[in-house]
Design an enzyme around this catalytic site. Structure first.
Site, PDB file in Angstrom:
ATOM      1  N   ASP A   1       1.180  -1.315  -0.211  1.00  0.00           N
ATOM      2  CA  ASP A   1       0.072  -0.061   0.024  1.00  0.00           C
ATOM      3  C   ASP A   1       0.797   1.245   0.080  1.00  0.00           C
ATOM      4  O   ASP A   1       1.752   1.479  -0.135  1.00  0.00           O
ATOM      5  CB  ASP A   1      -1.040  -0.256   0.912  1.00  0.00           C
ATOM      6  CG  ASP A   1      -2.160   0.368   0.732  1.00  0.00           C
ATOM      7  OD1 ASP A   1      -2.072   1.567  -0.176  1.00  0.00           O
ATOM      8  OD2 ASP A   1      -3.568   0.299   1.175  1.00  0.00           O
TER       9      ASP A   1
ATOM     10  N   HIS B   1       2.319   0.920  -3.030  1.00  0.00           N
ATOM     11  CA  HIS B   1       1.329   2.347  -3.830  1.00  0.00           C
ATOM     12  C   HIS B   1       2.010   3.919  -3.747  1.00  0.00           C
ATOM     13  O   HIS B   1       1.570   5.105  -4.247  1.00  0.00           O
ATOM     14  CB  HIS B   1      -0.278   2.042  -3.331  1.00  0.00           C
ATOM     15  CG  HIS B   1      -0.244   1.112  -3.570  1.00  0.00           C
ATOM     16  ND1 HIS B   1      -1.530   0.701  -3.530  1.00  0.00           N
ATOM     17  CD2 HIS B   1      -0.194  -0.102  -4.519  1.00  0.00           C
ATOM     18  CE1 HIS B   1      -2.440  -0.663  -3.458  1.00  0.00           C
ATOM     19  NE2 HIS B   1      -0.805  -1.358  -4.395  1.00  0.00           N
TER      20      HIS B   1
END
Length: 388
Positions: free
Chosen positions: A181, A208
Site C-alpha cells: 500500500d 502504492h
C-alpha cells in the site's frame, strides 16, 4: 509467556528510562503495550514478536481503546532506538498467515508514535499484518533508517501502509520500504498536517508509492495540508510513484507540495492525480459532486525512469472493475502522468524535467482532465495524448 507485564513493571520502576530490550533475546509482546510517559528512551536491541494466534490478536484489537495499535507511544521527549545489527531489533508481525487467509477482520496497527518531540532510529519491521508506523498527531519528530519488509510469499499483503505522516514538523529519511500500500502517506484525517519531509528512500515490491490522500472523506472536516516535500526517492516495481487522491465532494486545501528527484523503474503510474476517489468497499453516504479539495502550488521536478508498459498493475486488483482501473480509465501503460483535476481545483502547477519513457519505446502519453489555473509556467500541455 507474555512480556508485556514486564515492560509495564520496568516503566514503573524506571520511569525516566532507558527501557532496554537486550540483544540476543526475543520478547513476546502477546498483548498490546502503551508507553504513555515523557522524557525517556527505549532501546530495542533484541527482537519483538507479536502473537501467532490470530484470534487472540483480534480479541485484543476489539478490546483496544487506542484504535488498535499494538505498540503505542505518547508523551513528550521520547526516543526509540533500534539495533544496527541486521539480525537484531526486528519487530515481527507474522502477517503471512493473515494475508494468505485474506483475513481483514480486527487487524492491529503495528506501531503508533503520537509524540511531541521525539525520534525513531534503526527500526525494522518484518511481515507486519497491516498498517505499520503511524506519526498521526505527532509533532517535531525525526525518523531515520527505517526498514519495512511486507513482502509476501503467498497472497497480497493488503493495507500494509508503511508510514503515515499526518503530523507536523516531521522529517523521515533513509528508509527502505517493501509493502502493499502507500509507502508514505499524508492521510485522509489530515486536518492540520504541515511541514513534512520524506527523503532519501528506496521503495519497492507492490507499493502504492508516495501519497497525499485520500483527502476530504468527511466534508464536515475540511482537509488542511501544507508544506510537504518528497525528494530523492527511487521506486521500483510499484503501482504508483507520486500520487494524490481526494474524495468526490471533498473539501479543504492541500498547498505547497513538492515531488523532486524521483526515479522510477517499472512503475505503472509515475505521476497520478484524481479528485473523484470513492472507496469501492465503503463508499459512504451520497456525496455532493460540485465540491473539491483545492490543490495549490504543486511542483513535480526531475522525474526519470521507465513506465510499466507491458504488465501494469499489481496483485491488489481483486475486484471487478479493478479499483485502480476505475480511477485510471483510458490508461494503457504509456502514461507518464494522469492528472484528473476537477474544474478550477488545481492551481499553480509546475512540471519540469519529466524524463519518463515507455518500455515499448513509443512516446509517453498524458491523460489530463482540466488544465491547472493560475499556472504561469506549467511546463506541460494539458490534453489527452502524447505528453508534451
Amino acid at each position: 509467556a507474555d512480556d508485556t507485564p514486564n515492560i509495564y513493571r520496568a516503566l514503573q520502576d524506571c520511569p525516566s528510562g532507558p527501557i532496554v530490550f537486550t540483544p540476543n533475546t526475543t520478547y513476546n509482546i502477546l498483548t498490546p503495550v502503551q508507553f504513555n510517559h515523557s522524557d525517556y528512551s527505549v532501546l530495542i536491541q533484541g527482537n519483538l514478536t507479536l502473537p501467532t494466534n490470530v484470534t487472540a490478536v483480534q480479541a485484543a484489537v476489539n478490546a483496544s481503546s487506542n484504535g488498535g495499535f499494538w505498540i503505542y507511544f505518547s508523551g513528550q521527549n521520547v526516543s526509540v532506538l533500534g539495533s544496527e545489527d541486521p539480525w537484531s531489533g526486528w519487530i515481527d508481525g507474522h502477517g503471512q498467515q493473515w494475508w494468505d487467509a485474506g483475513n481483514t477482520i480486527a487487524r492491529p496497527r503495528m506501531f503508533g508514535f503520537a509524540v511531541d518531540t521525539g525520534s525513531l532510529y534503526n527500526l525494522k519491521f518484518y511481515k507486519p499484518i497491516a498498517w505499520v508506523v503511524s506519526l498521526a498527531t505527532a509533532s517535531n519528530v525525526h525518523v531515520g533508517n527505517t526498514l519495512i519488509d511486507a513482502r509476501s510469499t503467498g497472497s497480497f499483503p493488503f493495507n500494509t501502509d508503511g508510514i503515515d505522516g499526518s503530523g507536523s514538523n516531521l522529517l523521515v529519511e533513509d528508509s527502505i520500504i517493501y509493502n502493499g500500500d502507500d509507502a508514505f502517506t499524508v492521510g485522509q484525517n489530515s486536518v492540520g498536517t504541515k511541514n513534512v519531509t520524506f527523503r532519501r528512500a528506496y521503495v519497492s515490491y507492490s507499493s502504492h508509492g508516495l501519497s497525499i490522500g485520500s483527502l476530504g472523506k468527511d466534508p464536515s472536516m475540511p482537509a488542511n495540508v501544507s508544506d510537504v516535500l518528497f525528494e530523492d526517492v527511487f521506486l521500483e516495481n510499484t503501482l504508483y510513484g507520486a500520487r494524490f487522491k481526494s474524495w468526490v465532494g471533498g473539501t479543504g486545501l492541500a498547498r505547497n507540495v513538492t515531488y523532486r528527484n524521483i526515479g522510477v523503474r517499472n512503475v505503472s503510474f509515475p505521476l497520478y492525480l484524481t479528485q473523484s476517489y470513492v472507496d469501492q468497499e465503503y463508499p459512504g453516504a451520497p456525496r455532493v459532486n460540485n465540491a473539491s479539495v483545492i490543490m495549490q502550488d504543486f511542483t513535480y521536478d526531475n522525474f526519470y525512469g521507465d513506465i510499466n508498459t507491458f504488465h501494469p498493475g499489481d496483485g491488489s486488483c481483486i475486484s471487478d472493475p479493478c479499483w485502480y482501473v476505475l480511477y485510471s480509465e483510458g490508461a494503457d501503460g504509456t502514461q507518464a502522468a494522469i492528472l484528473r483535476c476537477n474544474a478550477g481545483a488545481c492551481q499553480n502547477f509546475t512540471l519540469s524535467n519529466i524524463h519518463l519513457r515507455t518500455q515499448s519505446g513509443v512516446p509517453a502519453t498524458l491523460l489530463c482532465n482540466n488544465p491547472p489555473i493560475d499556472s504561469p509556467d506549467p511546463g506541460f500541455v494539458c490534453r489527452n495524448g502524447t505528453f508534451v
